[in-house]
Design a protein around this motif. Structure first.
Motif, PDB file in Angstrom:
ATOM      1  N   ASN A 151      -2.683  -9.894   3.103  1.00 10.48           N
ATOM      2  CA  ASN A 151      -2.147  -9.822   1.863  1.00 10.48           C
ATOM      3  C   ASN A 151      -2.489  -8.308   1.105  1.00 10.48           C
ATOM      4  N   VAL A 152      -1.570  -7.690   0.683  1.00  6.13           N
ATOM      5  CA  VAL A 152      -1.827  -6.422   0.335  1.00  6.13           C
ATOM      6  C   VAL A 152      -1.468  -6.253  -0.925  1.00  6.13           C
ATOM      7  N   VAL A 153      -2.536  -5.495  -1.894  1.00  7.95           N
ATOM      8  CA  VAL A 153      -2.173  -5.052  -2.955  1.00  7.95           C
ATOM      9  C   VAL A 153      -1.996  -3.853  -3.114  1.00  7.95           C
ATOM     10  N   LEU A 154      -0.881  -3.195  -3.864  1.00 10.73           N
ATOM     11  CA  LEU A 154      -0.397  -1.836  -3.839  1.00 10.73           C
ATOM     12  C   LEU A 154      -0.207  -1.365  -5.115  1.00 10.73           C
ATOM     13  N   LEU A 155      -0.940  -0.225  -5.324  1.00 13.42           N
ATOM     14  CA  LEU A 155      -0.858   0.567  -6.638  1.00 13.42           C
ATOM     15  C   LEU A 155       0.042   1.800  -6.781  1.00 13.42           C
ATOM     16  N   GLY A 156       1.017   1.884  -7.274  1.00 15.62           N
ATOM     17  CA  GLY A 156       1.789   3.441  -7.238  1.00 15.62           C
ATOM     18  C   GLY A 156       2.944   3.068  -6.412  1.00 15.62           C
ATOM     19  N   ALA A 157       3.626   1.852  -6.502  1.00 16.85           N
ATOM     20  CA  ALA A 157       4.632   1.458  -5.596  1.00 16.85           C
ATOM     21  C   ALA A 157       5.930   2.133  -5.997  1.00 16.85           C
ATOM     22  N   THR A 158       5.936   2.763  -7.433  1.00 15.28           N
ATOM     23  CA  THR A 158       7.063   3.290  -7.588  1.00 15.28           C
ATOM     24  C   THR A 158       7.157   4.945  -7.485  1.00 15.28           C
ATOM     25  N   GLY A 159       5.813   5.340  -6.971  1.00 15.92           N
ATOM     26  CA  GLY A 159       5.617   6.749  -6.799  1.00 15.92           C
ATOM     27  C   GLY A 159       6.469   6.982  -5.471  1.00 15.92           C
ATOM     28  N   LEU A 160       6.116   8.337  -5.063  1.00  9.47           N
ATOM     29  CA  LEU A 160       6.761   9.102  -3.989  1.00  9.47           C
ATOM     30  C   LEU A 160       6.055   8.409  -2.786  1.00  9.47           C
ATOM     31  N   VAL A 161       4.664   8.529  -2.751  1.00 10.93           N
ATOM     32  CA  VAL A 161       3.904   8.051  -1.534  1.00 10.93           C
ATOM     33  C   VAL A 161       4.049   6.418  -1.505  1.00 10.93           C
ATOM     34  N   GLY A 162       3.686   5.843  -2.632  1.00 15.71           N
ATOM     35  CA  GLY A 162       3.877   4.488  -2.651  1.00 15.71           C
ATOM     36  C   GLY A 162       5.257   3.625  -2.445  1.00 15.71           C
ATOM     37  N   HIS A 163       6.115   4.653  -2.468  1.00 14.12           N
ATOM     38  CA  HIS A 163       7.709   3.945  -2.171  1.00 14.12           C
ATOM     39  C   HIS A 163       7.612   3.823  -0.622  1.00 14.12           C
ATOM     40  N   GLY A 164       7.278   4.739   0.008  1.00 17.34           N
ATOM     41  CA  GLY A 164       7.136   4.691   1.586  1.00 17.34           C
ATOM     42  C   GLY A 164       6.256   3.675   2.130  1.00 17.34           C
ATOM     43  N   VAL A 165       4.907   3.516   1.371  1.00 16.39           N
ATOM     44  CA  VAL A 165       4.240   2.734   1.913  1.00 16.39           C
ATOM     45  C   VAL A 165       4.275   1.056   1.575  1.00 16.39           C
ATOM     46  N   LEU A 166       5.318   0.905   0.453  1.00 17.47           N
ATOM     47  CA  LEU A 166       5.873  -0.489   0.308  1.00 17.47           C
ATOM     48  C   LEU A 166       6.978  -0.836   1.263  1.00 17.47           C
ATOM     49  N   HIS A 167       7.634   0.239   1.530  1.00 16.47           N
ATOM     50  CA  HIS A 167       8.640  -0.231   2.738  1.00 16.47           C
ATOM     51  C   HIS A 167       7.808  -0.464   3.910  1.00 16.47           C
ATOM     52  N   GLU A 168       6.899   0.043   4.293  1.00 15.79           N
ATOM     53  CA  GLU A 168       6.204  -0.245   5.694  1.00 15.79           C
ATOM     54  C   GLU A 168       5.487  -1.543   5.561  1.00 15.79           C
TER      55      GLU A 168
END
Length: 220
Positions: free
Chosen positions: A2-19
């Motif tokens: 289970n992952v918590v992601l902060l910054g999902a709508t930013g440039l880096v976070g967008h790519g991290v979310l997809h992965e």
């Protein structure tokens, strides 16, 4: 996982979310953000929250966390050191404080910058180094990512006009930069893959990773 992601709508976070959503080992991604990401997915849970200086109310939605990927960032241009530190250090530490009672051995990955240094003449580099030091003092399995040039993936574009112009002017150079400077270039997809890789390492290996380290982990 289970992952918590902060910054999902930013440039880096967008790519991290997809992965994260592509990885079969990830069962849930909780994105804490001010506005919802453009993507929807059965594994994605969005928690809308405005005050990133106090994330405790948002963590009430979490029952188990294995990893936190901190991708929040703001451009330093036009900001004083205190303003820049409020986001770069303050938000990162607030997230750590809020997650600490849930699991003090989770993996926390912080996206810093290639030139981060306490002794730098660059304000942003000194502030990034302060954030690194603060987070490495927590009992988490903390990893600091220091990427250089980052190629956006999955259709992401910088929100700031100046950043969009820079990326538009330099994006065609990425294949060349990747060959000539492989340890100074990476992509948002590689960052996401490397974050998932270190979350399986239980705190082993180097805690500070460059673009070259990130790319090697992503290839695995």
């Amino acid at each position: 996982m289970n992952v918590v992601l902060l910054g999902a709508t930013g440039l880096v976070g967008h790519g991290v979310l997809h992965e994260c959503l592509r990885d079969h080992a990830v069962k849930r991604v909780t994105a804490i953000c001010r506005r919802p990401p453009e993507i929807t997915h059965p594994k994605l849970e969005v928690v809308l929250h405005d005050d990133f200086a106090d994330l405790e109310p948002a963590t009430a939605h979490l029952d188990q966390v294995d990893a936190c990927f901190f991708c929040v960032g703001v451009p330093s241009a036009g900001l004083g050191e205190a303003e820049y530190a409020a986001v770069t250090v303050g938000y990162a530490v607030a997230a750590a404080d809020a997650l600490l009672p849930l699991d003090n051995e989770l993996t926390y990955v912080y996206v810093s910058g290639a030139s981060a240094s306490r002794d730098s003449r660059l304000m942003w580099a000194r502030v990034k180094a302060r954030a690194e030091d603060a987070l490495l003092a927590y009992p988490f399995h903390t990893y600091v990512f220091r990427p250089g040039y980052i190629k956006p993936m999955y259709g992401a574009r910088p929100r700031e006009r100046a950043a969009r112009m820079i990326h538009a002017a330099t994006s065609w150079l990425y294949p060349l930069l990747k060959r000539v400077l492989p340890d100074r270039t990476t992509s948002t997809g590689a960052i996401g893959q490397a974050m998932l890789a270190v979350s399986r390492m239980d705190g082993t290996g180097p805690r500070t990773l460059t673009s070259g380290d990130i790319n090697r982990l992503a290839r695995k």
